[in-house]
Design an enzyme around this catalytic site. Structure first.
Site, PDB file in Angstrom:
ATOM      1  N   SER A  49      90.830 -42.208  19.501  1.00 37.65           N
ATOM      2  CA  SER A  49      90.205 -41.138  18.885  1.00 37.65           C
ATOM      3  C   SER A  49      89.524 -40.178  19.686  1.00 37.65           C
ATOM      4  CB  SER A  49      89.156 -41.668  17.739  1.00 37.65           C
ATOM      5  OG  SER A  49      88.703 -40.707  17.060  1.00 37.65           O
ATOM      6  N   ASP A  64      90.319 -34.028  15.940  1.00 42.26           N
ATOM      7  CA  ASP A  64      90.105 -34.672  17.174  1.00 42.26           C
ATOM      8  C   ASP A  64      91.336 -35.382  17.822  1.00 42.26           C
ATOM      9  OD1 ASP A  64      90.669 -36.638  15.026  1.00 42.26           O
ATOM     10  OD2 ASP A  64      89.011 -37.910  15.436  1.00 42.26           O
ATOM     11  N   ASP A  81      92.891 -37.949  17.434  1.00 41.23           N
ATOM     12  CA  ASP A  81      94.044 -38.720  16.622  1.00 41.23           C
ATOM     13  C   ASP A  81      94.232 -37.983  15.381  1.00 41.23           C
ATOM     14  OD1 ASP A  81      91.441 -39.671  15.742  1.00 41.23           O
ATOM     15  OD2 ASP A  81      92.213 -41.499  15.033  1.00 41.23           O
ATOM     16  N   ASP A 111      92.490 -37.595  12.800  1.00 43.23           N
ATOM     17  CA  ASP A 111      92.146 -37.998  11.432  1.00 43.23           C
ATOM     18  C   ASP A 111      90.837 -37.180  10.902  1.00 43.23           C
ATOM     19  OD1 ASP A 111      90.361 -39.349  13.257  1.00 43.23           O
ATOM     20  OD2 ASP A 111      90.701 -41.285  12.103  1.00 43.23           O
TER      21      ASP A 111
END
Length: 463
Positions: A98, A248, A250, A252
């Protein structure tokens, strides 16, 4: 022998590569994932971190060794992996850390239909199984699969177009007014997904840091930290944009910047999207639908939900907890103050991209500015999340509790960390699930009260 409790957190795997984990351990996690879920087929994807392709492939090989066919979707955002899990009806594993720095990597796992795998829903079993395969000399040996197990097959599939089409089928953007949108992908997976999702819409997209680079050469892909929004804020002002979006690592999570270059509270975005989803549910004949919010979202969220005929349900922080509570309550939408947004129509999974499309639709469906649009949903002063590195997290939390427990009119709850509330203020102090930090959030009717509480609590935490 390494202790996997340092690597396997409450709702994912997260640690430094190769110090805490490597391909051998990833292969073991793949085998254990198949054993615990009982899957005969899974889907695996990864982000742009340098270690992600090899870790992802090792996990796939471990799963295949225990008889599972593996669909590898390659580079993807975490919500794209959830789309694949939902659409293909397969358990999934996403390799990402992340927003963490480049030396970290991790795994977010789900059952078929993007159902969560957290500590109470299989992750602890996976951890214990892998732990049992680690010898005293720290070597990892995965036992042979049961007799008669056929080696699984690895195949590749591109899911980006299907992911984009699914999202665009949930929000109508065809009739919005033209908007200028600055998007900061932070060298993360937003640079992979945004061009496909937003192509062909009446949007003038100004891209920032779309080059996929897991070393994060421009800034950390963590929009929760204000310093990582500075470039986007400046660009929004420079080009006179209507809105800025920051993803961010990743992709999501999505953070929103208004036309003045000011951050819009994720709680305000939660309330805005909740109103839209409640209206959509009512139009389909569903009255009094449930909206989930975690305990550090603003008091504005349950107030707005109630005003629009919905039922607000408060829950712990973290995607596996939110998804589980959404399933239990059949909630249509859920929001976290960390800018995770969950949708029943997206297999109850979190997708910052879908939240961004809702904001674009709401902004483009009227003539006013974003700051005017969101003012109704931002009713309190707030500190934002303040992190403190603390060795004795439990001890410091107990000190804070003792300082406020005897005050008149104060309520205390420990649903997740420590939440203390007065008549017109509250604060929450909780330990991070992924880092050695205590996280503080403060909200009050007046900014002066926020500052007073913030300083008092931090004096104890950092004292």
């Amino acid at each position: 022998m390494r202790d996997l409790k340092q690597l396997v957190k409450a709702y994912d795997v997260r640690g430094v590569v190769p110090d805490q984990w490597d391909e051998n351990l990833s292969r073991a996690f793949g085998a254990a994932f198949v054993q615990v879920t009982g899957a005969n087929a899974i889907v695996v994807g990864h982000d742009m971190r340098p270690s992600s392709p090899s870790l992802s492939r090792a996990f796939a090989e471990g799963a295949a060794g225990y008889g599972a066919d593996v669909t590898e979707i390659g580079l993807c955002s975490t919500d794209q992996l959830y789309y694949a899990s939902g659409k293909l009806d397969l358990p999934g594993a996403m390799f990402t850390a992340s927003h963490n720095p480049a030396q970290y990597n991790g795994i977010k796992m789900c059952r078929k239909g993007a159902a969560p795998v957290g500590e109470d829903t299989g992750l602890a079993e996976i951890r214990e199984l892998v732990q049992s395969w680690i010898a005293a000399d720290d070597t990892v040996t995965v036992p042979a699969a049961p007799a008669g197990t056929e080696q699984g097959v690895l195949t590749q599939q591109d899911t980006l177009r299907g992911y984009a089409d699914h999202l665009l089928g949930l929000v109508d953007l065809t009739s919005i007014r033209p908007l200028k949108v600055v998007v900061d992908a932070g060298n993360g997976m937003g640079g992979h997904t945004v061009p496909t999702v937003l192509a062909g819409l009446p949007l003038d997209v100004v891209p920032m840091y779309f080059e996929l680079d897991g070393t994060f050469p421009n800034h950390e892909a963590n929009p929760l930290d204000p310093k990582n929004l500075v470039d986007l804020q400046a660009k929004v002002r420079e080009v006179g944009a209507d809105i800025g979006l920051a993803f961010d690592g990743d992709a999501d999570r999505c953070f929103v910047i208004d036309e003045r270059g000011e951050p819009v509270s994720p709680s305000a975005i939660t309330a805005l999207v909740a109103v839209r989803e409640l209206a959509r549910a009512r139009a389909a004949g569903e009255e009094g639908a449930t909206i989930i919010h975690n305990l550090i979202t603003s008091w504005s969220v349950p107030e707005v939900v109630a005003e629009h005929g919905g039922k607000a349900v408060r829950t712990r922080v973290g995607h596996s907890f939110i998804k589980q509570r959404m399933a239990e309550t059949d909630a249509i939408f859920g929001g976290e103050h960390s800018a995770h947004y969950y949708f029943r129509d997206f297999w109850r999974a979190d997708t910052g991209m879908l939240a961004a499309l809702h904001v674009l639709a709401a902004l483009g469906g009227q003539d006013g500015t974003l700051s005017a649009l969101t003012a109704e949903y931002d009713r309190y002063a707030a500190s934002g999340e303040i992190n403190s590195e603390v060795a004795d997290q439990a001890g410091k939390t107990a000190e804070v509790r003792a300082a406020y427990a005897s005050q008149e009119g104060v309520s205390i709850d420990e649903l997740d960390g420590l939440t203390i509330a007065g008549a017109d203020w509250w604060f929450n102090l909780r330990a991070s699930n992924t880092e050695p930090l205590l996280r503080l959030n403060v909200e009050a009717k007046e900014a002066a009260k926020v500052a007073e509480l913030r300083d008092a609590v931090l004096a104890i935490v950092r004292g």
